[in-house]
Design a protein around this motif. Sequence first.
Motif, PDB file in Angstrom:
ATOM      1  N   HIS A 506       0.831  -1.239  -0.032  1.00 50.23           N
ATOM      2  CA  HIS A 506       0.053   0.282  -0.044  1.00 50.23           C
ATOM      3  C   HIS A 506       0.889   1.203   0.010  1.00 50.23           C
ATOM      4  O   HIS A 506       2.116   1.124   0.258  1.00 50.23           O
ATOM      5  N   MET A 511      -4.849   3.232   3.766  1.00 52.54           N
ATOM      6  CA  MET A 511      -4.353   1.792   4.010  1.00 52.54           C
ATOM      7  C   MET A 511      -3.288   2.008   5.235  1.00 52.54           C
ATOM      8  O   MET A 511      -3.093   1.106   6.111  1.00 52.54           O
ATOM      9  N   ARG A 678      -8.589   3.692  -2.073  1.00 55.67           N
ATOM     10  CA  ARG A 678      -7.142   3.809  -1.525  1.00 55.67           C
ATOM     11  C   ARG A 678      -6.657   4.397  -2.509  1.00 55.67           C
ATOM     12  O   ARG A 678      -5.807   3.610  -3.639  1.00 55.67           O
TER      13      ARG A 678
END
Length: 831
Positions: A506, A511, A678
């Motif tokens: 990530h 995240m 995300r």
Amino acid sequence: MRKQIRLKDILFSASVPESVFNAASDFVTLEEYGKAQSLIEESWLGSIVDIGSTVVSGDRLLSLYAGILLATKEYEKLADFFLSTDDLEEFPKLYLVKIKLLGFNGQIEEAIERCSAFIDSHDNPIDWLVADYLSFRGSAYYRFGNLQASQDDLEISFSLFKLQNNYFSMGVSANYKGLLQRQLGNFSASELWLTRALDSFASLNLPRKQSMVLLNLGVTHYKSGNLKAATTSLNKSLKIGKEGNWTHRMLFPNIALGNVQRMKQQYKSARRHLHTAYQQAQDLGYPREEALALEFLGDVYRDENKTTDAQRFYSRAMAIGQSIAPEGDIVMELFRRQGELLFAENKPAEAIAELNKSIKLAQAMGDRFEEAVALRILAEIKLEAGRYTKAEELITESVDILKDIDSRYELSLSLSTFVELKMRQVNRSDSSLPPALLLTQAWGHATKALDHAIFTGAKSLIASCQKDLKKVSDQRSIQERADRKQLAVSGNKTRNTYKPSQSIIHQSQKMREAVDLTDMFAQTEEPVLISGPTGTGKELIAKRLHMNSNRAENKLVSVNVTTLPATMFEREMFGHVRGSFSGADRDGKGFVGEAEGGTLFLDEIGELSLEMQPKLLRLLQEGTYQTLGDPTEKTADIRIVAATNASLPEMVKAGQFREDLYYRLCVLDLNLPALKERDGDVLVLLRHFLSEAAGRAVELSSYFETTSLQHLQDYHWPGNVRELELFARRVHVQMKTRGEIHLQLNNEDGVALDVWGPNLTFNKSKNEKKLAMEAASGNANQEAVQGFNRADERERIAFVLEQCNGNRIDAAVRLGMSRTTLYRRIKRFGL
């Protein structure tokens, strides 16, 4: 003019009426020692005795009078008082006063021996005088450093005093027991005994004694790290001293408050209390308290980085401390402080020598608190010298002791030192551990340090721990970017460079927060509920929780609740014994038994039937369960982590999930974001999955052209990370079999997104391109497949085999061909 009082003159005679004696005794109970002393002396020396009145025995009178002199610390007068008579065993109360005088004059061993001889000569355990001797011997053992013997004597004396309803003596014994438990580092027990002492003195309305115990409670609170409670207790103690105008009862809390204010970094207030205490100690002639005030003043200047001033105060305190008790607690504490200063002045060898002296004395006295603090400073010295292994050994020992005694302020500081150690190891090329693991360990220590700091309420300590957390978090981001860069350029042929148990790919802030929270939760034993849409990585998070927990050396047992039929739930979950059902020819552990000492991960917990939910609730509430066919209750040492893509609160409202079970599971809540939330993670994850499939580091530009990469970022990814991983596998198969990519994704608004690359030419007809995409996705009918050229068919077979994990029978069914036909084509295409 009063004539001199001599023991030999009055030991066997009485000259004070019972009424006068009782009045004086009442004054002593109220700690009005001056009034009691005046009353006795005036009545005794003034010869105002009524011949007809009842008079007290000489030993009772002298015991009371000598006790007053002892309480007011008139040791010289008391010594003169006892000069003429050595043999006082026949007068036990008076003899005990003489023994106490020996102890206060530093002859503690002799005092203990005389107490022991008296106690041994009295076989009757309910002899009330024995309780007094036990109480004093317990306090003497405490000062002598024999803590176990002290504990035994004080407990017995407390019980005997309780039988007598002697609340005053109960308070004295309980107070010493509280001090003893504090020295042993048992802060909870210390608070319990001191509270008993406070209750005893409160029942007698003895404010000065209450002030004393409140002082001791305050010190216990600040040693355990509860600065708020410490401040409250110490201010109450000081208030009593001011109201009674008792200088010594103001002196002690002023010293302790000065230290608490110093711990809060409120240096101006700390100096005010300590300077006041120093003057009060000088006025009263209390050398020990004078040394303590100087010691803590040195701490204030040390914390302000004024080392010269600090050393000046420490030196003065040391001179006093060594004159009182060369191997006492003040000297021990000052050795440690001088070691800190020498370290700050870059004199490590001298610092180590002072710290070792401190540790030796602390171990001799059983003072685990001081030992742990000195060990931390030694660890910091070794860390600066680059001796990381030794530093880790020392700081681990310091942390273990502070955990054991629950001293949360100092534990927070030691954990911060551990964080610094791990951060330095990250940048060492010869470290035996990978940077990602070191940073994970640093994060764990930093979160624990912050937790303890928050408990103390010390704002400066909290701020320092938050700074450590940010430093670790920033370094983790840097390290992960470096890892991704290395993956892209290294050409490493090793498959699975990023293993799920080691890293969660990530770069998005959402995240990052979820991962940080995961690592924080890993350090606890509480149940965790992981929620989030399908495919967001809930099992991966569960693995990380387990691997970063104290249970990592034991098993993580994963159970998908949807695979457990209600009729088999108990058997599969809790196990069974032989013969409990038809075919049970041996015992079965069950998932709970398999997870003993480790973690039990329950996936899709929202699918658990209402009938089975109470059985899981019992496991969570009581930590117990029963195997099928065995009436014996078993205790489970497991941590439960559950996951769901359903909204359990909504299910609770709908009556589909038990509310009590939900709250038991949701002690700690982790919500994972969907992939579309995300920002920046899609391409990072795609490169990771493609590299895994290729067995080497790859660049996205070798698979896709620029417009396609934008399409991939615009796509809503309803299947989240799992869908992206499958997409990457399809891409890899196309590239491997055709040398080019052409796929289509349908966005949530119905718009088709073409993905192609790296150098795809559009010479095929529109229908051919459609058939190619359908074939690659497994949706083409068999007639269309028949018309594909060999490369297209090879691509589809390879993709289906990949999806079926190499299972040729499953692949043949999906492809709609016989196994023999599939085997021939596999051989023909070289798959």
